[in-house]
Enzyme design. Structure first.
Site, PDB file in Angstrom:
ATOM      1  N   TYR A   8       0.756  -1.201   0.181  1.00  0.00           N
ATOM      2  CA  TYR A   8      -0.024  -0.040  -0.010  1.00  0.00           C
ATOM      3  C   TYR A   8       0.876   1.298   0.035  1.00  0.00           C
ATOM      4  O   TYR A   8       0.569   2.251   0.127  1.00  0.00           O
ATOM      5  CB  TYR A   8      -0.922  -0.087   1.295  1.00  0.00           C
ATOM      6  CG  TYR A   8      -0.203  -0.045   2.811  1.00  0.00           C
ATOM      7  CD1 TYR A   8       0.335   0.963   3.267  1.00  0.00           C
ATOM      8  CD2 TYR A   8       0.035  -1.272   3.220  1.00  0.00           C
ATOM      9  CE1 TYR A   8       1.036   0.812   4.298  1.00  0.00           C
ATOM     10  CE2 TYR A   8       0.668  -1.604   4.354  1.00  0.00           C
ATOM     11  CZ  TYR A   8       1.199  -0.452   5.019  1.00  0.00           C
ATOM     12  OH  TYR A   8       1.810  -0.755   6.019  1.00  0.00           O
ATOM     13  N   GLY A   9       2.281   1.151  -0.014  1.00  0.00           N
ATOM     14  CA  GLY A   9       3.030   2.373   0.008  1.00  0.00           C
ATOM     15  C   GLY A   9       4.201   2.312  -1.010  1.00  0.00           C
ATOM     16  O   GLY A   9       3.898   2.518  -2.010  1.00  0.00           O
ATOM     17  N   THR A  10       5.435   2.226  -0.554  1.00  0.00           N
ATOM     18  CA  THR A  10       6.365   2.340  -1.254  1.00  0.00           C
ATOM     19  C   THR A  10       6.838   1.202  -2.076  1.00  0.00           C
ATOM     20  O   THR A  10       7.572   1.243  -2.917  1.00  0.00           O
ATOM     21  CB  THR A  10       7.649   3.019  -0.465  1.00  0.00           C
ATOM     22  OG1 THR A  10       8.097   1.518   0.525  1.00  0.00           O
ATOM     23  CG2 THR A  10       7.608   4.098   0.303  1.00  0.00           C
ATOM     24  N   LEU A  11       6.036   0.217  -1.888  1.00  0.00           N
ATOM     25  CA  LEU A  11       6.212  -1.045  -2.687  1.00  0.00           C
ATOM     26  C   LEU A  11       5.145  -0.957  -3.950  1.00  0.00           C
ATOM     27  O   LEU A  11       5.219  -2.109  -4.765  1.00  0.00           O
ATOM     28  CB  LEU A  11       5.889  -2.489  -2.006  1.00  0.00           C
ATOM     29  CG  LEU A  11       7.208  -2.666  -0.945  1.00  0.00           C
ATOM     30  CD1 LEU A  11       6.528  -3.566   0.050  1.00  0.00           C
ATOM     31  CD2 LEU A  11       8.376  -3.136  -1.719  1.00  0.00           C
ATOM     32  N   GLU A  72      10.710  -3.970   5.885  1.00  0.00           N
ATOM     33  CA  GLU A  72       9.762  -3.535   6.751  1.00  0.00           C
ATOM     34  C   GLU A  72      10.435  -3.690   8.060  1.00  0.00           C
ATOM     35  O   GLU A  72       9.162  -3.241   9.068  1.00  0.00           O
ATOM     36  CB  GLU A  72       8.516  -4.158   6.143  1.00  0.00           C
ATOM     37  CG  GLU A  72       7.860  -4.021   4.752  1.00  0.00           C
ATOM     38  CD  GLU A  72       7.467  -2.686   4.586  1.00  0.00           C
ATOM     39  OE1 GLU A  72       7.806  -1.804   5.442  1.00  0.00           O
ATOM     40  OE2 GLU A  72       7.051  -2.335   3.385  1.00  0.00           O
TER      41      GLU A  72
END
Length: 121
Positions: A8-11, A72
């Site tokens: 949901y973010g930097t991936l 993470e």
């Protein structure tokens, strides 16, 4: 072994850490229900709460999952948990990284969370 992971973010595609998923199979876009998103500056975190978090699902191998766990900081910044991801008419069980450090002033107050839009603010 293969695993499903919801990111949901930097991936996400076109984000800075997506290179870790380049050899993984993209499954679909979807969302998880019942989560808050935190803006932690250059990356987000989520935890249980009210709202929907949008993202993408990937099928990853053991090596990629291990790389994601390292990125993470599982056990320190995030826990890896299984959630139901809703994609159109399908529901997938996938891992997601849930933020575990103290969440203070950075909680966003929205009903729908999509990192690519939030980070522009």
């Amino acid at each position: 072994m293969k695993h499903l992971v919801f990111v949901y973010g930097t991936l996400l595609k076109s984000e800075r850490n997506h290179y870790l998923l380049e050899t993984s199979k993209y499954i679909d876009e979807g969302y998880i229900d019942g989560y808050y998103m935190y803006n932690l500056g250059t990356y987000p975190g989520i935890s249980k709460g009210k709202g929907k978090v949008y993202g993408e699902i990937y099928e990853v191998d053991d090596e990629t999952l291990s790389s994601l766990d390292y990125l993470e900081a599982v056990g320190y910044l995030y826990d890896k948990i299984k959630v139901n991801v809703i994609c159109n008419e399908n529901i997938y069980q996938a891992y997601v990284y849930e933020y575990i450090l103290e969440k203070i002033e950075n909680k966003l107050n929205k009903e729908i969370y999509y990192w690519k839009e939030i980070k522009k603010v």
